[in-house]
Design a protein around this motif. Structure first.
Motif, short mmCIF file in Angstrom:
data_model
loop_
_atom_site.label_atom_id
_atom_site.label_comp_id
_atom_site.label_asym_id
_atom_site.label_seq_id
_atom_site.Cartn_x
_atom_site.Cartn_y
_atom_site.Cartn_z
N MET A 1 31.67 42.80 37.53
CA MET A 1 30.57 43.29 38.37
C MET A 1 29.35 43.59 37.51
O MET A 1 29.47 43.81 36.31
CB MET A 1 30.98 44.60 39.06
CG MET A 1 32.02 44.45 40.13
SD MET A 1 32.38 46.06 40.89
CE MET A 1 31.18 46.09 42.22
N ARG A 2 28.19 43.64 38.17
CA ARG A 2 26.96 44.02 37.46
C ARG A 2 26.72 45.51 37.72
O ARG A 2 26.57 45.93 38.87
CB ARG A 2 25.77 43.19 37.97
CG ARG A 2 25.98 41.68 37.80
CD ARG A 2 24.75 40.91 38.23
NE ARG A 2 23.64 41.20 37.35
CZ ARG A 2 23.45 40.66 36.15
NH1 ARG A 2 24.34 39.80 35.69
NH2 ARG A 2 22.41 40.97 35.42
N LEU A 3 26.72 46.27 36.63
CA LEU A 3 26.65 47.73 36.76
C LEU A 3 25.56 48.28 35.85
O LEU A 3 25.41 47.82 34.71
CB LEU A 3 28.00 48.36 36.35
CG LEU A 3 29.25 47.81 37.04
CD1 LEU A 3 30.51 48.34 36.37
CD2 LEU A 3 29.26 48.17 38.51
N MET A 4 24.81 49.26 36.36
CA MET A 4 23.80 49.92 35.52
C MET A 4 24.19 51.39 35.37
O MET A 4 24.68 52.02 36.31
CB MET A 4 22.42 49.81 36.16
CG MET A 4 21.33 50.52 35.37
SD MET A 4 19.68 50.36 36.13
CE MET A 4 19.13 48.83 35.40
N VAL A 5 23.95 51.93 34.16
CA VAL A 5 24.21 53.35 33.92
C VAL A 5 22.90 53.98 33.47
O VAL A 5 22.39 53.67 32.39
CB VAL A 5 25.30 53.55 32.84
CG1 VAL A 5 25.59 55.04 32.65
CG2 VAL A 5 26.59 52.81 33.20
N THR A 6 22.32 54.86 34.29
CA THR A 6 21.16 55.62 33.81
C THR A 6 21.74 56.78 33.00
O THR A 6 22.77 57.34 33.36
CB THR A 6 20.27 56.15 34.95
OG1 THR A 6 20.93 57.24 35.60
CG2 THR A 6 19.90 55.07 35.97
N GLY A 7 21.09 57.11 31.90
CA GLY A 7 21.64 58.15 31.03
C GLY A 7 22.83 57.63 30.22
O GLY A 7 23.65 58.41 29.73
N GLY A 8 22.89 56.30 30.07
CA GLY A 8 24.05 55.69 29.40
C GLY A 8 24.09 55.88 27.90
O GLY A 8 25.06 55.48 27.25
N ALA A 9 23.03 56.49 27.33
CA ALA A 9 23.07 56.78 25.89
C ALA A 9 23.47 58.25 25.65
O ALA A 9 23.52 58.70 24.51
CB ALA A 9 21.70 56.52 25.27
N GLY A 10 23.74 58.96 26.72
CA GLY A 10 24.10 60.37 26.60
C GLY A 10 25.59 60.57 26.41
O GLY A 10 26.36 59.61 26.25
N PHE A 11 25.98 61.82 26.44
CA PHE A 11 27.37 62.19 26.18
C PHE A 11 28.34 61.53 27.19
O PHE A 11 29.17 60.69 26.82
CB PHE A 11 27.46 63.72 26.19
CG PHE A 11 28.83 64.29 26.36
CD1 PHE A 11 29.89 63.86 25.56
CD2 PHE A 11 29.07 65.28 27.31
CE1 PHE A 11 31.17 64.39 25.72
CE2 PHE A 11 30.34 65.82 27.47
CZ PHE A 11 31.38 65.37 26.68
N ILE A 12 28.20 61.86 28.46
CA ILE A 12 29.14 61.31 29.45
C ILE A 12 28.85 59.83 29.67
O ILE A 12 29.76 58.99 29.71
CB ILE A 12 29.05 62.09 30.79
CG1 ILE A 12 29.34 63.58 30.58
CG2 ILE A 12 30.01 61.49 31.82
CD1 ILE A 12 29.09 64.46 31.80
N ILE A 27 27.03 45.13 31.90
CA ILE A 27 26.49 46.49 31.93
C ILE A 27 25.06 46.52 31.41
O ILE A 27 24.74 45.89 30.40
CB ILE A 27 27.32 47.44 31.01
CG1 ILE A 27 28.82 47.24 31.19
CG2 ILE A 27 26.92 48.90 31.24
CD1 ILE A 27 29.35 47.64 32.50
N SER A 28 24.24 47.35 32.08
CA SER A 28 22.93 47.67 31.52
C SER A 28 22.80 49.19 31.50
O SER A 28 23.43 49.90 32.28
CB SER A 28 21.81 47.04 32.34
OG SER A 28 21.94 47.42 33.69
N VAL A 29 21.97 49.65 30.55
CA VAL A 29 21.73 51.08 30.39
C VAL A 29 20.24 51.34 30.49
O VAL A 29 19.44 50.61 29.90
CB VAL A 29 22.28 51.57 29.02
CG1 VAL A 29 21.72 52.93 28.66
CG2 VAL A 29 23.81 51.59 29.03
#
Ligand SMILES: NC(=O)c1ccc[n+]([C@@H]2O[C@H](COP(=O)([O-])OP(=O)(O)OC[C@H]3O[C@@H](n4cnc5c(N)ncnc54)[C@H](O)[C@@H]3O)[C@@H](O)[C@H]2O)c1
Length: 303
Positions: A1-12, A27-29
């Motif tokens: 799947m194509r998934l984006m994570v905002t805040g993907g450079a953070g802890f969680i 994945i994109s961040v």
């Protein structure tokens, strides 16, 4: 799947990205690296260095990536900062989320999985706190998370599904010791450097500490489950700050006593979240006790 994570450079977020990558997702961040770190970024992931307040660039990144699901973790996360500067807190946590929702509709994102917080409840009226507990936040942060939740839930009317995860106190390797709520990271840093940690009040106040790997598995479970649900993500176990400190000392083999200082005004005495709805809906459960989660954290940190 194509998934984006905002805040993907953070802890969680970075722990989530590492897990998603293992399953072969694209994945994109999206992160402005305000508290996140470049070294948390994983190879093979498209990275957009931007601020969720910048609606053009956020929209551009979503138009490029066309994610099916966005995990929305980017936020102003400091409770005290939300009191000092409520405008910036609102701009990031409310308007940033609205920018995301508007682009999500435009680019046919199917679902938002949102990192909310137990802070939406405010002072517990009963324990454990379930999802129907009254929401009376005590800080700007609690208000902006609550408002973001409400906006996210109405965007279902525009075709964007959601799962809202109200996280208890999350801990694990990679948590910044300066962050609030990161009491475990703060104690660890002090103990490892032979310094004396401060406990506010008598240390008998309790919290629901959940290991980041259990939080990540709840986000993962939300890919296919949790349609239009708002769920507590917690262990359901209350642990006192004294107990936590004793565990850490034992695991690290340190014999340092804490210094007790006056309770901070507004501190909540006890908090524990009821997690049975998430267990049922997400077919998920936390696998780590506080002791096993701390042991795993320290193993990772000392490798
Ligand atoms: N850690 C906890 O105990 C806890 C508890 C409840 C909820 N949460 C929520 O989980 C999420 C992740 O928290 P965390 O503990 O990993 O914190 P974190 O500070 O490590 O992660 C937040 C990330 O968002 C990024 N970010 C911040 N503002 C941004 C902006 N304006 N635009 C783009 N990126 C931005 C930061 O650079 C960082 O990488 C947050 O939404 C937080 O409110 C965390």
């Amino acid at each position: 799947m194509r998934l984006m994570v905002t805040g993907g450079a953070g802890f969680i977020g970075s722990n989530l990205v590492k897990e998603l990558v293992k399953y072969g997702h694209a994945i994109s961040v999206f992160d402005n690296l305000s508290t996140g770190k470049k070294e948390n970024l994983v190879g093979g992931v498209n990275f957009y260095l931007g601020d969720i307040r910048d609606k053009e660039y956020l929209n551009y990144s979503i138009s490029q990536e066309k994610p099916e699901i966005i995990f929305h973790l980017a936020a102003q996360i400091s409770v005290s900062q939300s009191v000092i500067d409520p405008v910036t807190d609102g701009e990031i946590n409310i308007f940033g989320t609205l920018n995301l929702l508007k682009s999500a509709v435009k680019h046919e994102v199917q679902k938002i999985v949102f990192a909310s917080s137990a802070a939406v409840y405010g002072r517990p009226q009963y324990l454990p706190i379930d999802e129907n507990h009254i929401k009376r936040p005590l800080s700007g942060y609690g208000i902006t998370k609550n408002t973001a939740e409400q906006y996210i839930s109405i965007y279902q009317n525009f075709g964007v599904d959601y799962t809202i995860l109200r996280l208890a106190n999350v801990y694990g390797a990679g948590q910044f010791a300066g962050n609030e709520g990161g009491v475990i990271a703060i104690f660890y840093d002090k103990l490892i450097n032979g310094q004396v940690p401060v406990i506010y009040g008598n240390g008998e106040q309790t919290r629901d500490f959940i290991y980041v790997k259990d939080v990540v598995s709840a986000f993962m479970a939300s890919i296919n489950r949790g349609k239009a649900e708002t769920l507590n993500i917690s262990t359901g176990c209350a642990c006192s700050v004294n107990q936590l400190f004793a565990f850490l000392k034992e695991i690290l083999g340190k014999n340092i006593e804490a210094k007790y200082e006056d309770e901070r005004p507004g501190d909540i005495r006890s908090s524990v979240l009821y997690n049975k709805q998430a267990v049922k809906v997400l077919n998920w459960k936390p696998l780590y006790s506080l002791r096993s989660g701390l042991t795993d954290t320290i193993d990772i940190l000392t490798k």
